[in-house]
Design an enzyme around this catalytic site. Structure first.
Site, PDB file in Angstrom:
ATOM      1  N   ASP A   4      45.490  42.136  45.183  1.00 39.05           N
ATOM      2  CA  ASP A   4      44.897  40.877  45.625  1.00 39.05           C
ATOM      3  C   ASP A   4      43.822  41.243  46.639  1.00 39.05           C
ATOM      4  OD1 ASP A   4      44.205  38.487  46.838  1.00 39.05           O
ATOM      5  OD2 ASP A   4      46.216  38.030  47.601  1.00 39.05           O
ATOM      6  N   GLU A 184      43.166  34.364  40.361  1.00 44.75           N
ATOM      7  CA  GLU A 184      44.232  34.275  41.368  1.00 44.75           C
ATOM      8  C   GLU A 184      45.304  33.237  41.006  1.00 44.75           C
ATOM      9  OE1 GLU A 184      41.951  33.798  44.963  1.00 44.75           O
ATOM     10  OE2 GLU A 184      41.190  35.837  44.806  1.00 44.75           O
TER      11      GLU A 184
HETATM   12 MG    MG Z   1      44.218  34.482  49.434  1.00 41.80          MG
END
Ligand code: MG
Ligand code: ADP
Length: 638
Positions: A4, A184
Site C-alpha cells: 500500500d 485500493e
Molecule cells: Mg490510505
C-alpha cells in the site's frame, strides 16, 4: 508481497495459508511514513526514508518530501491545487511533468556529467516513491529471509493511466517487478475475503455492491464496486469500479486543525502552532476511546469533551457524506438503476471502512446511518489495503489455496460465562448468514460492567478455545446479581464477518465488536481443533456442568442465606436447622469444586443443589407473605 503506497503512510504485507499479515519493521511498527529526506553523502545524494525523515521534517522543509503521491504522473499544472500544501519546491520538468527541486543540499563535488557543485538537485516523483518501495522491499526480504522481487502495488481507483504508469516505473526503479496494479478499494474488499472463491455454489453468479469509505490523513475517497463472483470453477470473480468521489483535501489533518483552532483561536507563531497541532492530534485519538481529553496549550491544559469534538468535526464529516451521495448517484446510473436507487442505499450489500480517521466514532455512526448497516471494521483500517494487496499477490502466485472461505461457520462461536465456561451461540457447520441471541445477567451485586470475551472452538472451557476479541458493556446501573438483562446477539453475514452486540435492556446501554472469525486459521487447524474436542468431550462436559453448578449454587446460597437472616425469628426452629444443614452441605460442595472441580461428583453436586431448592420453597413462600405485609426488609429491587 502486497504494498500500500499511501499518501501519508505505506505498508507491506504477505499472505500464506493462514491468510494475510503485515510485515512490521525491526522496531515492530507496521506503518512507514511516506516521507523521504535527501542528504549529501560522499559526493552523492542519499534518501532517508520513514520515521527519521518525518520526525525532522520541520528542520529540513526544503529537502524533505512528503505526500509525493499527489505528484505521481501529473504535470505541474495538474498538481496546482496541491502546491500550497507542499512545503518543498515543485518545478516543471520534461513534458511539463512535476519535479521536485531540493533546495539547500550541501555542495557536492562535481562528477562528469553532473550539475555543478552546490547546484540544487532535481528528483522525479517516481524516484521518491522508489525510495519508499525499496525500503519496504528490504523490510520484507529481511523478514522472510529471501529476496522478494515481485509485488502487487495499490493505487486510488481514480488514478489515470499516467498515474498508474508512474507507479509501475517507481517499482522498476526500486528493483521490483510490479505484477499488478490494484485499486485500493478492491484490495480492501479482498482483505475481507470478498470476491475470493467460495466453498459452495451458493455465492456463484450472485452480484453484489460494495462501498469502500476511505478517510485518511489528508484525503477522502469513496468508491462503489460491483462484484461479479465466479460463475463456475476455474473462473475468477472480478470487481468493477462503478463510481468514485471524494475530496483531495479532507481528512484527519482537518480534524486536528478545527480542534486546535477551537482551543486556541488564531495562533500564528509557526512553532507554537505545530506543537498545538500535535497536541490536538493526540487528543483526537484519546477521544476515539474516551469521553474527554486534555490538550496542552500555551495558556495551560484545556479539556475537550467527545461531544464538543463531534460538534466541531460534524461539518467535515458531512462533506464526506455528500461525496457518498454523489458516488451512489453515479453508481446507480452506471449500474442502470432508476433514480429511486440514487438516494437510498438499499442495494448496497457491504460497506468497508479504510483509513485511520474511520476510527473516529462519529464517522462510524454517520456511515452506519447513511448506508443503513453496520460497516466492516474488523480489520485494522490502516492495514486493510496492504492486506488485500497481499491476498491479490498470493492469488496471482497460485499460493492462495488452503485459505479458508467457507459458506459454513467452521468452528462454534460463543462467549465466556462465569467460571470460565463457554456459552455457544452459533454451533459449527451452521450455514451463513446466521444469527443467534441469548440472555445473560450479572453474577455480583451492583456489577457496573460486564466483560464479553468472544470465543471460537469446540471445547467447553474458555481457556481451551481461541479468543477472537473482548469488549466491555459499561454503565450498567447498580442492581442485585441476576437482575440485569443482557441480550447478546451474534450475527455472521454472508461474507463471514461476525458482529457481536450486547445490550442491557433495563438501562439501554450497549456495546459491540466486529471480527472475522476465519482470519488466521488454516483447514488443518480447524481439523485439529475438531479432533481435540472429541478427545476431551466427556471431561469437558463434566467440567462445564460443574462450573455452571458453582455459579448457580452461589446465587442460591446468597439469596437463601440473606432471607434466612432476615426471617430467622419467623421460622420454626426445626425447619430452620434443616435449611441451615442443606446450606452448609451445598456450601461445602461449592468450596470443594472451586478448589478442584475434579474433587466433586457432578450428580452429587446437583443433588445437593436440588435438595436445597426443594427445602427452600417454604422459605420463599414465607418471604413473599412477609413482604406483602410490608415487613419483608430489603428484597431484590424490582
Ligand atoms: Mg490510505
Ligand atoms: P493516508 O491514507 O492518508 O495514508 P492513514 O489511513 O494512515 O492516512 O490515516 C491517517 C490519519 O488517521 C491521521 O489523521 C491520524 O490522526 C488518524 N488516526 C489514526 N489513528 C486514529 C485514532 N485512533 N482516532 C482518530 N484518528 C486516528
Amino acid at each position: 508481497m502486497g504494498i500500500d503506497l499511501g499518501t501519508t503512510n505505506s505498508l507491506v504485507a504477505v499472505s500464506d495459508a493462514r491468510g494475510p499479515r503485515i510485515i512490521p519493521d525491526a522496531q515492530g511498527r507496521a506503518l512507514l511514513p511516506s516521507v523521504v529526506r535527501y542528504e549529501a553523502v560522499d559526493g552523492d545524494i542519499r534518501p532517508v526514508v520513514g520515521w527519521e525523515a518525518k520526525d525532522r521534517q520541520a528542520e529540513f522543509p526544503l529537502t524533505t518530501i512528503s505526500s509525493v503521491k499527489r505528484l505521481m504522473g501529473r504535470s505541474r499544472e495538474d498538481a496546482r491545487g496541491d502546491l500550497a500544501f507542499l512545503p518543498y519546491r515543485v518545478i516543471e520538468g520534461e513534458h511539463r511533468t512535476a519535479r521536485v527541486e531540493l533546495v539547500g543540499i550541501p555542495a557536492l563535488p562535481a562528477k562528469p556529467g553532473e550539475p555543478a557543485a552546490g547546484a540544487n538537485r532535481i528528483v522525479s516523483p517516481q524516484e521518491v516513491s522508489a525510495a519508499i518501495l525499496r525500503t519496504l522491499k528490504a523490510r520484507a526480504s529481511a523478514a522472510l529471509g529471501v529476496e522478494v522481487r515481485r509485488a502487487v502495488v495499490t493505487v486510488p481507483a481514480y488514478f489515470d493511466d499516467a498515474q498508474r504508469q508512474a507507479t509501475r516505473d517507481a517499482g522498476r526503479l526500486a528493483g521490483l517487478e510490479v505484477v499488478r496494479i490494484v485499486n485500493e478499494p478492491t484490495a480492501a474488499a479482498l482483505a475481507y475475503g470478498l470476491g475470493l472463491e467460495r466453498a459452495s455454489d451458493r455465492h456463484r453468479g450472485k452480484e453484489s455492491t460494495v462501498v469502500v469509505y476511505d478517510l485518511g490523513g489528508g484525503t477522502f475517497d469513496v468508491s462503489v464496486l460491483k462484484l461479479t463472483p465466479a460463475a463456475q470453477d476455474g473462473e475468477t470473480s472480478f470487481f468493477q469500479v462503478l463510481a468514485t468521489a471524494g475530496d483531495t483535501h479532507l481528512g484527519g489533518d482537518d480534524f486536528d486543525r478545527v480542534l486546535a483552532e477551537a482551543v486556541v483561536p488564531g495562533l500564528t507563531d509557526p512553532a507554537a502552532r505545530a506543537r498545538l497541532l500535535l497536541e490536538a492530534e493526540r487528543a483526537k485519538r484519546d477521544l476515539t476511546d474516551g469521553d474527554e481529553a486534555t490538550i496542552g496549550t500555551p495558556a495551560g491544559p484545556a479539556v475537550v469533551s467527545r461531544a464538543r469534538f463531534e460538534e466541531l468535526i460534524d461539518p467535515l464529516v458531512a462533506r464526506s457524506m455528500s461525496a457518498c451521495g454523489r458516488a451512489l448517484r453515479d453508481a446507480a446510473k452506471a449500474a442502470g438503476r432508476g433514480p429511486e436507487d440514487a438516494d437510498n442505499a438499499g442495494w448496497v450489500d457491504a460497506v468497508i471502512l479504510v483509513g485511520g480517521s474511520t476510527r473516529v466514532p462519529l464517522v462510524r455512526r454517520r456511515v452506519a446511518e447513511r448506508f443503513g448497516m453496520e460497516p466492516y471494521t474488523a480489520l485494522d483500517p490502516d492495514q486493510v489495503v496492504a492486506l488485500g494487496a497481499a491476498v491479490q499477490a498470493s492469488v496471482l502466485s497460485g499460493a492462495s489455496r488452503g485459505s479458508l472461505l467457507l459458506d459454513v461457520i467452521p468452528l462454534s462461536l460463543g462467549i465466556e460465562t462465569v467460571g470460565g465456561a463457554v456459552a455457544k451461540l452459533i454451533v459449527r457447520n451452521t450455514t451463513v448468514p446466521a444469527k443467534a441471541t441469548e440472555m445473560f445477567s450479572t453474577s455480583v451485586d451492583g456489577q457496573g460492567s460486564i466483560k464479553l470475551n468472544v470465543l471460537q472452538g469446540e471445547r467447553e472451557m474458555a481457556e481451551d478455545c481461541r479468543s477472537l476479541g473482548e469488549f466491555h458493556l459499561r454503565g450498567i446501573p447498580p442492581m442485585p446479581a441476576g437482575i440485569p438483562q443482557v441480550q447478546v446477539t451474534f450475527m455472521v453475514d454472508a461474507n463471514g464477518v461476525l458482529n457481536v452486540s450486547a445490550v442491557e435492556r433495563r438501562s439501554g446501554k450497549r456495546a459491540a465488536l466486529q471480527v472475522v472469525p476465519n482470519h488466521g486459521l488454516t483447514r488443518e487447524e480447524v481439523e485439529r481443533i475438531e479432533t481435540e474436542s472429541y478427545r476431551h468431550a466427556r471431561e469437558d462436559m463434566t467440567r462445564h456442568r460443574i462450573v455452571d453448578l458453582i455459579a448457580n449454587s452461589k446465587l442460591d446460597l446468597k439469596w437463601i442465606g440473606e432471607r434466612l437472616d432476615v426471617l430467622a425469628d419467623k421460622l420454626e426452629p426445626a425447619y430452620r436447622a434443616q435449611l441451615e444443614a442443606r446450606l452448609a452441605a451445598l456450601g461445602a460442595m461449592v468450596a470443594a469444586a472451586q478448589n478442584d472441580w475434579r474433587s466433586v461428583e457432578a450428580n452429587a453436586f446437583q443433588a445437593a443443589k436440588e435438595a436445597l431448592d426443594r427445602e427452600s420453597v417454604r422459605l420463599h413462600e414465607i418471604s413473599i407473605a412477609e413482604s406483602l405485609k410490608g415487613t419483608g426488609g430489603a428484597g431484590p429491587g424490582r
